[in-house]
Scaffold this active site. Structure first.
Site, short mmCIF file in Angstrom:
data_model
loop_
_atom_site.label_atom_id
_atom_site.label_comp_id
_atom_site.label_asym_id
_atom_site.label_seq_id
_atom_site.Cartn_x
_atom_site.Cartn_y
_atom_site.Cartn_z
N ASP A 101 0.85 -1.19 0.00
CA ASP A 101 0.00 0.00 0.00
C ASP A 101 0.89 1.24 0.00
O ASP A 101 1.41 1.62 -1.05
CB ASP A 101 -0.93 -0.09 1.22
CG ASP A 101 -1.99 0.98 1.28
OD1 ASP A 101 -2.37 1.49 0.23
OD2 ASP A 101 -2.46 1.29 2.39
N PHE A 150 -10.49 -0.09 -0.22
CA PHE A 150 -10.16 -0.95 0.92
C PHE A 150 -10.77 -2.33 0.70
O PHE A 150 -11.97 -2.49 0.56
CB PHE A 150 -10.63 -0.35 2.24
CG PHE A 150 -9.96 -1.03 3.40
CD1 PHE A 150 -8.68 -0.67 3.78
CD2 PHE A 150 -10.59 -2.08 4.07
CE1 PHE A 150 -8.03 -1.33 4.81
CE2 PHE A 150 -9.95 -2.73 5.11
CZ PHE A 150 -8.67 -2.36 5.48
N VAL A 151 -9.89 -3.33 0.64
CA VAL A 151 -10.33 -4.69 0.32
C VAL A 151 -10.10 -5.64 1.49
O VAL A 151 -9.22 -5.43 2.33
CB VAL A 151 -9.58 -5.23 -0.93
CG1 VAL A 151 -9.98 -4.45 -2.17
CG2 VAL A 151 -8.07 -5.21 -0.74
#
Ligand code: IMP
Ligand code: MG
Length: 177
Positions: A101, A150-151
């Protein structure tokens, strides 16, 4: 649980095919060597379990646990909660992450482990969110490049939930806002 998911981003079948392909690539690249896979807990655990079963060279594994993330926002600080049990001096290390990220975690870990003088360090990540990169770090192997959403699922959590979903889904915003 499934009601909290806005949509499936990556299906079980897509994950299976891609993990197989990356495992094959690693097997080719590390032919004749014996890498040690270092998983970054906890998010990596399902990906790593599937990945190493696609790897056809002798290998070993170990885990590290770090905290750098609180809810959906990186704090920027990395703390080592569990260090390696193995000596990596002279070894080919393959760091296994769930998602790259900001890159702060992997950048820190890579430099931290380089101090122990491994022969090499490579990075394999299940997902890459390049839009949010802050640190100068890249993955040698990346299964999926994803948008800035957002996973959860396939090992990834939101406040420790949803790791058991077999696919990767986008979490409904109302769950974390
Ligand atoms: P970085 O240091 O910002 O690259 O953070 C990487 C870590 O943040 C990952 O290993 C995950 O644990 C967490 N993370 C980042 N994005 C997501 C996401 O979309 N879902 C779940 N966890 C995430
Ligand atoms: Mg993680």
């Amino acid at each position: 649980m499934e009601n909290d998911i806005e949509r499936v981003l990556i299906s079980e079948e897509e994950i299976r095919r891609k993990v197989e392909e990356v495992g094959r690539q690693i097997s080719e690249d590390f032919e004749g060597r014996e890498p040690i896979f270092v998983g970054v807990l906890k998010g990596c655990f399902i990906f790593m379990a599937d990945l190493i079963r696609e790897v056809k060279v002798n290998c070993s594994l170990d885990f590290m646990a770090v905290s750098s993330y609180d809810g959906t926002n990186s704090t920027g600080a990395v703390k080592i909660n569990k260090d390696l049990n193995s000596d990596i001096c002279g070894k080919d290390v393959i760091l296994v992450e769930d998602i790259l990220d900001s890159g702060v975690t992997l950048n820190y870990l890579k430099n931290y482990l380089l101090n122990r003088e491994p022969a090499s360090i490579s990075i394999v990540t299940l997902m890459d969110k390049p839009a949010r990169r802050k640190a100068d770090v890249f993955a040698d192997y990346s299964c999926f490049e994803i948008p800035d959403e957002f996973v959860v699922g396939y090992g990834l959590d939101y406040n420790q939930r949803y790791r058991n979903l077999p696919y990767i889904g986008v979490l409904k915003k109302e769950i974390y806002s």
